[in-house]
Design an enzyme around this catalytic site. Structure first.
Site, PDB file in Angstrom:
ATOM      1  N   ARG A   1     -12.454   0.579  -7.251  1.00  0.00           N
ATOM      2  CA  ARG A   1     -12.256   0.409  -5.817  1.00  0.00           C
ATOM      3  C   ARG A   1     -12.570   1.686  -5.057  1.00  0.00           C
ATOM      4  O   ARG A   1     -12.775   1.662  -3.857  1.00  0.00           O
ATOM      5  CB  ARG A   1     -10.809  -0.014  -5.574  1.00  0.00           C
ATOM      6  CG  ARG A   1     -10.547  -0.410  -4.135  1.00  0.00           C
ATOM      7  CD  ARG A   1      -9.381  -1.348  -4.030  1.00  0.00           C
ATOM      8  NE  ARG A   1      -9.305  -1.875  -2.671  1.00  0.00           N
ATOM      9  CZ  ARG A   1      -8.539  -1.373  -1.717  1.00  0.00           C
ATOM     10  NH1 ARG A   1      -7.769  -0.339  -1.985  1.00  0.00           N
ATOM     11  NH2 ARG A   1      -8.524  -1.887  -0.526  1.00  0.00           N
TER      12      ARG A   1
ATOM     13  N   CYS B   1       0.810  -1.213   0.000  1.00  0.00           N
ATOM     14  CA  CYS B   1       0.000   0.000   0.000  1.00  0.00           C
ATOM     15  C   CYS B   1       0.849   1.272   0.000  1.00  0.00           C
ATOM     16  O   CYS B   1       1.778   1.398   0.799  1.00  0.00           O
ATOM     17  CB  CYS B   1      -0.865  -0.034   1.243  1.00  0.00           C
ATOM     18  SG  CYS B   1      -1.839   1.424   1.455  1.00  0.00           S
TER      19      CYS B   1
HETATM   20  P1  IMP Z   1      -1.111  -6.909   3.748  1.00  0.00           P
HETATM   21  O1  IMP Z   1      -1.701  -8.080   4.460  1.00  0.00           O
HETATM   22  O2  IMP Z   1      -0.224  -6.082   4.629  1.00  0.00           O
HETATM   23  O3  IMP Z   1      -0.419  -7.313   2.485  1.00  0.00           O
HETATM   24  O4  IMP Z   1      -2.315  -5.935   3.366  1.00  0.00           O
HETATM   25  C1  IMP Z   1      -3.426  -6.341   2.622  1.00  0.00           C
HETATM   26  C2  IMP Z   1      -4.441  -5.219   2.601  1.00  0.00           C
HETATM   27  O5  IMP Z   1      -3.924  -4.082   1.908  1.00  0.00           O
HETATM   28  C3  IMP Z   1      -5.722  -5.524   1.855  1.00  0.00           C
HETATM   29  O6  IMP Z   1      -6.626  -6.294   2.584  1.00  0.00           O
HETATM   30  C4  IMP Z   1      -6.261  -4.130   1.546  1.00  0.00           C
HETATM   31  O7  IMP Z   1      -6.959  -3.559   2.617  1.00  0.00           O
HETATM   32  C5  IMP Z   1      -4.991  -3.336   1.357  1.00  0.00           C
HETATM   33  N1  IMP Z   1      -4.715  -3.115  -0.070  1.00  0.00           N
HETATM   34  C6  IMP Z   1      -4.829  -3.974  -1.099  1.00  0.00           C
HETATM   35  N2  IMP Z   1      -4.415  -3.421  -2.249  1.00  0.00           N
HETATM   36  C7  IMP Z   1      -4.054  -2.169  -1.950  1.00  0.00           C
HETATM   37  C8  IMP Z   1      -3.540  -1.088  -2.727  1.00  0.00           C
HETATM   38  O8  IMP Z   1      -3.277  -1.191  -3.916  1.00  0.00           O
HETATM   39  N3  IMP Z   1      -3.321   0.075  -2.045  1.00  0.00           N
HETATM   40  C9  IMP Z   1      -3.564   0.203  -0.706  1.00  0.00           C
HETATM   41  N4  IMP Z   1      -3.997  -0.793   0.057  1.00  0.00           N
HETATM   42  C10 IMP Z   1      -4.249  -1.965  -0.559  1.00  0.00           C
END
Ligand code: IMP
Length: 500
Positions: free
Chosen positions: A417, A318
């Site tokens: 989104r 993100c």
């Molecule tokens: P991770 O588990 O830290 O990889 O975070 C996953 C979460 O990041 C997802 O469930 C979303 O809420 C968020 N997310 C997914 N794609 C994006 C993006 O492109 N930009 C910002 N947040 C994202």
């Protein structure tokens, strides 16, 4: 004048748990990780409870039907990504619902008029050596026979030979009746020394194959998350634009729970979406988010949300905080929203589960999030590393990696989104990156290690269930220097190349 928050926005790595008394009852195999997925009234039980506090992220690179099946088999739940056409998302949901442990819908089928060449081509394409022969060549047509490697000799037989001339015909195949249990199917397999048992209905139509090997794997999943008909639970992501068409299609396909997917959920679009769904489909369960404070929580709960997703900008892929300057440290966000949730519960008697979404970089962050008030965790990076995620496994600099990209990256094409009104206002920037994560193998094996750590930490904290942990955990802030102390320090760590 703008409102300033003097609170520092903190992340999980800035906290640790302080052990509490570990009693004789505090042993990992007695720890219960079940947790509510959707809201419930005091004294009642929620319509759906997870058996482990984990759901997979609503992302193209994380949650398809394969992930949905494997995660539900292990006690969690996937939200099948919504950044795709309604029909394909509904098909993915339906595939999870149709899954019956040990009962496999035949993916490779031909008609009696096909040839040995077709058999070889199909085998090469699908990798399956058992092929169903049906009247119309579909997975559910009238069952006429079966082909396995024992029915032909690829190097000697004429490739133009017709299937009907070398298949094992229906009359010679041992079959099971549709509706029998896996135990019954397995008994037939053993009595007849079979490798595969086709299951057919009263019209002789093919329903499933039961393979000998699948029986044991079914027994290995005591936490499987399934409904009263023994179908796996599955969720699906939705957006605030095409919900009038998407929601009925997903509910028809069997989705058990929906979740509005947005990086910033504190919007009138989410309110309208929730109100519409709740009035048209009163039994539908819908989560909403993401929010990071009390105001956002109250807004979506009052609009009817069944759970609230918390977190802006903490996801591993993100870049929302960098791009838009919005967000909050994930720990602070969970702590504040959990406070709001507890107040709401006190006031109304309705318990709203919180989902901590994104930013889990270490396994111990999971226990911290659960101690701080999250009922379950949504993770992308964690699940993207496994065989069951939808992306390619690629060798990068001598190491296997899996692809992992954000829903806000250009690769996912910012697929509807963002809650910005009808035309998305021509947004041209990205909120996520396209990346690799180290390949980690099977979900089941990794989950066993992670859950073992969570249970062990809970035992140290004197808790054998999650509500107890949430109420009694002692959490402390750590200084930058104590973070250094937390890893190996002042020693030279041996590596494999060292000789002693
Ligand atoms: P991770 O588990 O830290 O990889 O975070 C996953 C979460 O990041 C997802 O469930 C979303 O809420 C968020 N997310 C997914 N794609 C994006 C993006 O492109 N930009 C910002 N947040 C994202």
């Amino acid at each position: 004048m703008a409102h300033f928050s003097e609170d520092i926005s903190r992340t999980f790595s800035e906290y640790l748990l302080i052990p509490s008394l570990t009693t004789k009852k505090c042993v990992p195999h007695l720890v219960d990780l079940s947790t509510p997925l959707v809201k419930f009234e005091k004294g009642q039980t929620p319509k759906i409870k997870l058996n482990i506090p984990m759901v997979s992220a609503i992302m193209q690179s994380v949650s398809d039907d394969k992930m949905g099946i494997e995660l539900a088999r292990n006690g969690g739940l996937s939200f099948v990504y919504g950044s795709q056409a309604i029909a394909t998302q509904a098909e993915m949901v339906a595939r999870v619902k149709k899954y019956k442990a040990g009962f496999v819908v035949s993916d490779a089928n031909l008609t009696t008029e096909n040839t040995l060449r077709d058999v070889m081509n199909l085998k090469a394409k699908t990798g399956y050596s058992t092929i169903g022969v049906t009247e119309d060549g579909t997975s559910h047509g009238k069952f006429l026979g079966i082909i396995s490697g024992r029915d032909y000799r690829p190097s000697k037989d004429d490739p133009n030979k017709k299937v009907k001339d070398f298949m094992t015909p229906f009359e010679k195949v041992v079959t099971g009746d549709f509706g029998i249990s896996l135990t019954e199917a397995n008994a037939i397999i053993w009595e007849n020394k079979l490798n595969v048992l086709p299951i057919i209905d009263e019209n002789q139509c093919l329903k499933y194959f039961v393979f000998r090997k699948d029986y044991d794997s079914q027994k290995e999943n005591p936490l499987e998350l399934s409904d009263s008909e023994k179908k796996l639970y599955v969720g699906a992501g939705i957006n605030t634009r095409d919900y009038k068409e998407r929601v009925p299609a997903l509910l028809d396909a069997g989705a058990d729970v929906l979740c509005i997917d947005s990086s910033d959920g504190f919007s009138v679009w989410q309110k309208e979406t929730l109100e519409y769904i709740k009035s048209e489909y009163p039994d539908a369960l819908v989560g909403a988010g993401n929010v990071v404070d009390k105001e956002g929580f109250d807004y979506l709960v009052n609009a009817g949300a069944d759970f609230i997703k918390v977190g802006i900008g903490g996801g591993s892929i993100c870049i929302t905080r960098e791009m838009k300057g919005i967000g909050r440290g994930q720990a602070t966000a969970i702590i504040e929203v959990a406070k709001a949730r507890n107040e709401y519960y006190e006031k109304t008697g309705t318990y709203i589960p919180l989902c901590s979404d994104g930013g889990i970089a270490q396994d111990y962050h999971m226990v911290l999030a659960l101690s701080m008030g999250a009922d379950f965790l949504m993770m992308g990076r964690y699940f993207a590393r496994f065989d069951e995620s939808p992306t390619r496994k690629i060798m990068v600099n001598g190491n296997y990696m899996k692809e992992y990209w954000g829903e806000g990256s250009s690769r996912a094409r910012n697929w509807q989104r963002y809650d910005m009104g009808s035309e998305n206002d021509g947004l041209k920037f990205e909120e996520g990156v396209d990346s690799f994560v180290p390949y980690a193998g099977k979900l089941k094996d990794n989950l066993a290690v992670t859950l073992g750590k969570i249970k062990s930490t809970m035992c140290s904290c004197g808790s054998t269930d999650l509500p107890h942990l949430m109420q009694n955990a002692k959490i402390t802030l750590v200084s930058a220097t104590s973070i250094v102390e937390g890893g190996a320090h002042d020693v030279i760590v041996r590596d494999q190349n060292m000789t002693s």
